[in-house]
Design a protein around this motif. Sequence first.
Motif, PDB file in Angstrom:
ATOM      1  N   GLY A   1       0.780  -1.233   0.000  1.00  0.00           N
ATOM      2  CA  GLY A   1       0.000   0.000   0.000  1.00  0.00           C
ATOM      3  C   GLY A   1       0.812   1.283   0.000  1.00  0.00           C
ATOM      4  O   GLY A   1       0.259   2.353   0.235  1.00  0.00           O
ATOM      5  N   GLU A   2       2.110   1.191  -0.260  1.00  0.00           N
ATOM      6  CA  GLU A   2       2.936   2.397  -0.316  1.00  0.00           C
ATOM      7  C   GLU A   2       2.613   3.240  -1.547  1.00  0.00           C
ATOM      8  O   GLU A   2       2.738   4.463  -1.511  1.00  0.00           O
ATOM      9  CB  GLU A   2       4.418   2.039  -0.313  1.00  0.00           C
ATOM     10  CG  GLU A   2       4.927   1.519   1.002  1.00  0.00           C
ATOM     11  CD  GLU A   2       5.111   2.615   2.037  1.00  0.00           C
ATOM     12  OE1 GLU A   2       5.251   3.792   1.682  1.00  0.00           O
ATOM     13  OE2 GLU A   2       5.124   2.270   3.229  1.00  0.00           O
TER      14      GLU A   2
ATOM     15  N   SER B   1       0.684   8.822  -6.884  1.00  0.00           N
ATOM     16  CA  SER B   1       1.075   8.051  -5.701  1.00  0.00           C
ATOM     17  C   SER B   1       2.565   7.737  -5.728  1.00  0.00           C
ATOM     18  O   SER B   1       3.205   7.681  -4.680  1.00  0.00           O
ATOM     19  CB  SER B   1       0.240   6.768  -5.582  1.00  0.00           C
ATOM     20  OG  SER B   1       0.615   5.811  -6.542  1.00  0.00           O
ATOM     21  N   VAL B   2       3.126   7.551  -6.924  1.00  0.00           N
ATOM     22  CA  VAL B   2       4.564   7.314  -7.052  1.00  0.00           C
ATOM     23  C   VAL B   2       5.321   8.594  -6.685  1.00  0.00           C
ATOM     24  O   VAL B   2       6.295   8.553  -5.933  1.00  0.00           O
ATOM     25  CB  VAL B   2       4.940   6.848  -8.476  1.00  0.00           C
ATOM     26  CG1 VAL B   2       6.440   6.712  -8.619  1.00  0.00           C
ATOM     27  CG2 VAL B   2       4.250   5.536  -8.809  1.00  0.00           C
ATOM     28  N   GLU B   3       4.854   9.725  -7.190  1.00  0.00           N
ATOM     29  CA  GLU B   3       5.498  10.998  -6.877  1.00  0.00           C
ATOM     30  C   GLU B   3       5.445  11.287  -5.381  1.00  0.00           C
ATOM     31  O   GLU B   3       6.425  11.742  -4.789  1.00  0.00           O
ATOM     32  CB  GLU B   3       4.843  12.122  -7.670  1.00  0.00           C
ATOM     33  CG  GLU B   3       5.099  12.013  -9.160  1.00  0.00           C
ATOM     34  CD  GLU B   3       4.228  12.927  -9.996  1.00  0.00           C
ATOM     35  OE1 GLU B   3       3.262  13.515  -9.453  1.00  0.00           O
ATOM     36  OE2 GLU B   3       4.515  13.059 -11.195  1.00  0.00           O
ATOM     37  N   ALA B   4       4.308  11.004  -4.749  1.00  0.00           N
ATOM     38  CA  ALA B   4       4.171  11.210  -3.309  1.00  0.00           C
ATOM     39  C   ALA B   4       5.101  10.279  -2.534  1.00  0.00           C
ATOM     40  O   ALA B   4       5.709  10.682  -1.536  1.00  0.00           O
ATOM     41  CB  ALA B   4       2.717  10.980  -2.882  1.00  0.00           C
TER      42      ALA B   4
ATOM     43  N   ARG C   1       8.018  11.406   0.069  1.00  0.00           N
ATOM     44  CA  ARG C   1       8.077  10.900   1.448  1.00  0.00           C
ATOM     45  C   ARG C   1       9.459  10.342   1.751  1.00  0.00           C
ATOM     46  O   ARG C   1      10.018  10.585   2.824  1.00  0.00           O
ATOM     47  CB  ARG C   1       7.026   9.806   1.683  1.00  0.00           C
ATOM     48  CG  ARG C   1       5.630  10.309   1.823  1.00  0.00           C
ATOM     49  CD  ARG C   1       4.683   9.256   2.387  1.00  0.00           C
ATOM     50  NE  ARG C   1       4.713   7.972   1.705  1.00  0.00           N
ATOM     51  CZ  ARG C   1       3.974   7.631   0.651  1.00  0.00           C
ATOM     52  NH1 ARG C   1       3.130   8.511   0.134  1.00  0.00           N
ATOM     53  NH2 ARG C   1       4.051   6.423   0.128  1.00  0.00           N
ATOM     54  N   ARG C   2      10.010   9.595   0.819  1.00  0.00           N
ATOM     55  CA  ARG C   2      11.337   9.008   1.018  1.00  0.00           C
ATOM     56  C   ARG C   2      12.413  10.089   1.116  1.00  0.00           C
ATOM     57  O   ARG C   2      13.346   9.973   1.910  1.00  0.00           O
ATOM     58  CB  ARG C   2      11.679   8.016  -0.097  1.00  0.00           C
ATOM     59  CG  ARG C   2      10.842   6.770  -0.060  1.00  0.00           C
ATOM     60  CD  ARG C   2      11.110   6.022   1.241  1.00  0.00           C
ATOM     61  NE  ARG C   2      10.316   4.815   1.307  1.00  0.00           N
ATOM     62  CZ  ARG C   2       9.478   4.512   2.295  1.00  0.00           C
ATOM     63  NH1 ARG C   2       9.337   5.334   3.301  1.00  0.00           N
ATOM     64  NH2 ARG C   2       8.797   3.404   2.289  1.00  0.00           N
TER      65      ARG C   2
ATOM     66  N   GLY D   1      15.972  13.166   4.665  1.00  0.00           N
ATOM     67  CA  GLY D   1      16.471  14.514   4.900  1.00  0.00           C
ATOM     68  C   GLY D   1      17.057  15.166   3.663  1.00  0.00           C
ATOM     69  O   GLY D   1      17.779  16.152   3.761  1.00  0.00           O
ATOM     70  N   VAL D   2      16.726  14.651   2.507  1.00  0.00           N
ATOM     71  CA  VAL D   2      17.226  15.192   1.245  1.00  0.00           C
ATOM     72  C   VAL D   2      16.326  16.326   0.806  1.00  0.00           C
ATOM     73  O   VAL D   2      15.104  16.195   0.807  1.00  0.00           O
ATOM     74  CB  VAL D   2      17.283  14.106   0.151  1.00  0.00           C
ATOM     75  CG1 VAL D   2      17.717  14.697  -1.181  1.00  0.00           C
ATOM     76  CG2 VAL D   2      18.203  12.978   0.580  1.00  0.00           C
TER      77      VAL D   2
END
Length: 64
Positions: free
Chosen positions: A29-30, A48-51, A55-56, A61-62
């Motif tokens: 569900g990621e 959803s891929v862009e989000a 998030r990553r 911290g990038v």
Amino acid sequence: MIERTVNVMEAAEMIPCSRSHVYKLLEVGEIEGYYTGNRRGLRVIEGSVEAFVERRKEEAGVGV
């Protein structure tokens, strides 16, 4: 509103990761996607891929 979709290979290039990892991300569900009834097969919702990528980046911290 129509959501833009990409195939699994395109999603893997956006993340970047392997196709099998994209399937795992869908399973947990990621990211979001759905199967179509035609030859296009599995479609992944581009937003959803862009989000997920954002998030990553935040978690790492990038770009902060």
